[in-house]
Design a protein around this motif. Structure first.
Motif, PDB file in Angstrom:
ATOM      1  N   ILE A 268       0.831  -1.203   0.000  1.00 29.81           N
ATOM      2  CA  ILE A 268       0.000   0.000   0.000  1.00 29.81           C
ATOM      3  C   ILE A 268       0.864   1.250   0.000  1.00 29.81           C
ATOM      4  N   GLU A 269       0.204   2.382  -0.149  1.00 28.22           N
ATOM      5  CA  GLU A 269       0.890   3.669  -0.163  1.00 28.22           C
ATOM      6  C   GLU A 269       1.550   3.928   1.188  1.00 28.22           C
ATOM      7  N   ALA A 270       2.657   4.665   1.158  1.00 29.32           N
ATOM      8  CA  ALA A 270       3.424   4.920   2.382  1.00 29.32           C
ATOM      9  C   ALA A 270       2.680   5.839   3.348  1.00 29.32           C
ATOM     10  N   ASN A 271       1.854   6.745   2.855  1.00 26.28           N
ATOM     11  CA  ASN A 271       1.174   7.716   3.717  1.00 26.28           C
ATOM     12  C   ASN A 271      -0.177   7.223   4.220  1.00 26.28           C
TER      13      ASN A 271
ATOM     14  N   ILE B 213       2.177   7.608  -8.425  1.00 25.39           N
ATOM     15  CA  ILE B 213       1.570   6.615  -7.543  1.00 25.39           C
ATOM     16  C   ILE B 213       2.661   5.601  -7.254  1.00 25.39           C
ATOM     17  N   GLY B 214       3.130   5.588  -6.028  1.00 24.84           N
ATOM     18  CA  GLY B 214       4.289   4.770  -5.661  1.00 24.84           C
ATOM     19  C   GLY B 214       4.110   3.281  -5.859  1.00 24.84           C
TER      20      GLY B 214
ATOM     21  N   LYS C  68       6.095  -1.087  -8.312  1.00 26.16           N
ATOM     22  CA  LYS C  68       6.363  -2.461  -7.854  1.00 26.16           C
ATOM     23  C   LYS C  68       5.879  -3.495  -8.855  1.00 26.16           C
ATOM     24  N   THR C  69       4.590  -3.513  -9.143  1.00 27.61           N
ATOM     25  CA  THR C  69       4.025  -4.550  -9.992  1.00 27.61           C
ATOM     26  C   THR C  69       3.411  -4.010 -11.277  1.00 27.61           C
ATOM     27  N   ARG C  70       3.324  -2.681 -11.412  1.00 23.95           N
ATOM     28  CA  ARG C  70       2.725  -2.004 -12.566  1.00 23.95           C
ATOM     29  C   ARG C  70       1.206  -2.204 -12.631  1.00 23.95           C
TER      30      ARG C  70
END
Length: 151
Positions: A44-47, A75-76, A80-82
């Protein structure tokens, strides 16, 4: 054992196995479709304020990230997986998380493969019947030639 089967029985058996395969795929797709689960922090997103293991509901199914989202890293999770999906935590927060595969892309790829396999099977059957007719005609001509020669 298989050599003793007639063409009708072989065709019936192949048709039944094909139908059974499609039935199993349909049933499996309905059983594996789920919309709730647990959140894992690394996806998930860091924030995000969602906690690990918290229940969630999927708002938007897994979709591929756009080329812009990947290149700009806006979008971070897209790096990772696109792939991304939007989920709503039990607390009400909507977050974006990465996912492994897009169902509709996988299904489209599967049906493309099935179409190519079916087309290959049809073409192979046509070629076999065509070759069988050629060989049968050669045998008939050879027998006719032998009969003419013996008279």
């Amino acid at each position: 054992m298989i050599e003793s089967c007639s063409k009708k029985r072989m065709l019936l058996g192949i048709t039944l196995l094909g139908g059974l395969t499609i039935l199993v795929l349909i049933i499996e797709s309905h059983w594996t479709d789920h919309t709730t689960g647990k959140i894992f922090v690394e996806n998930i997103e860091a924030n995000s304020t969602c906690f690990s293991g918290e229940d969630f509901k999927i708002i938007s199914e897994c979709n591929p990230c756009t080329a812009f989202e990947i290149a700009s890293q806006s979008i971070g999770v897209c790096t990772k997986t696109r792939y991304k999906e939007i989920v709503e935590c039990k607390s009400g927060e909507k977050i974006i998380r990465s996912c492994d595969r897009v169902a509709w892309l996988e299904e489209r790829t599967f049906w493309k493969f099935e179409s190519f396999a079916f087309s290959g099977a049809i073409i192979s059957c046509i070629i076999v019947f065509w070759r069988e007719n050629i060989l049968r005609q050669r045998v008939i001509r050879k027998v006719a030639r032998q009969l003419r020669g013996s008279v």
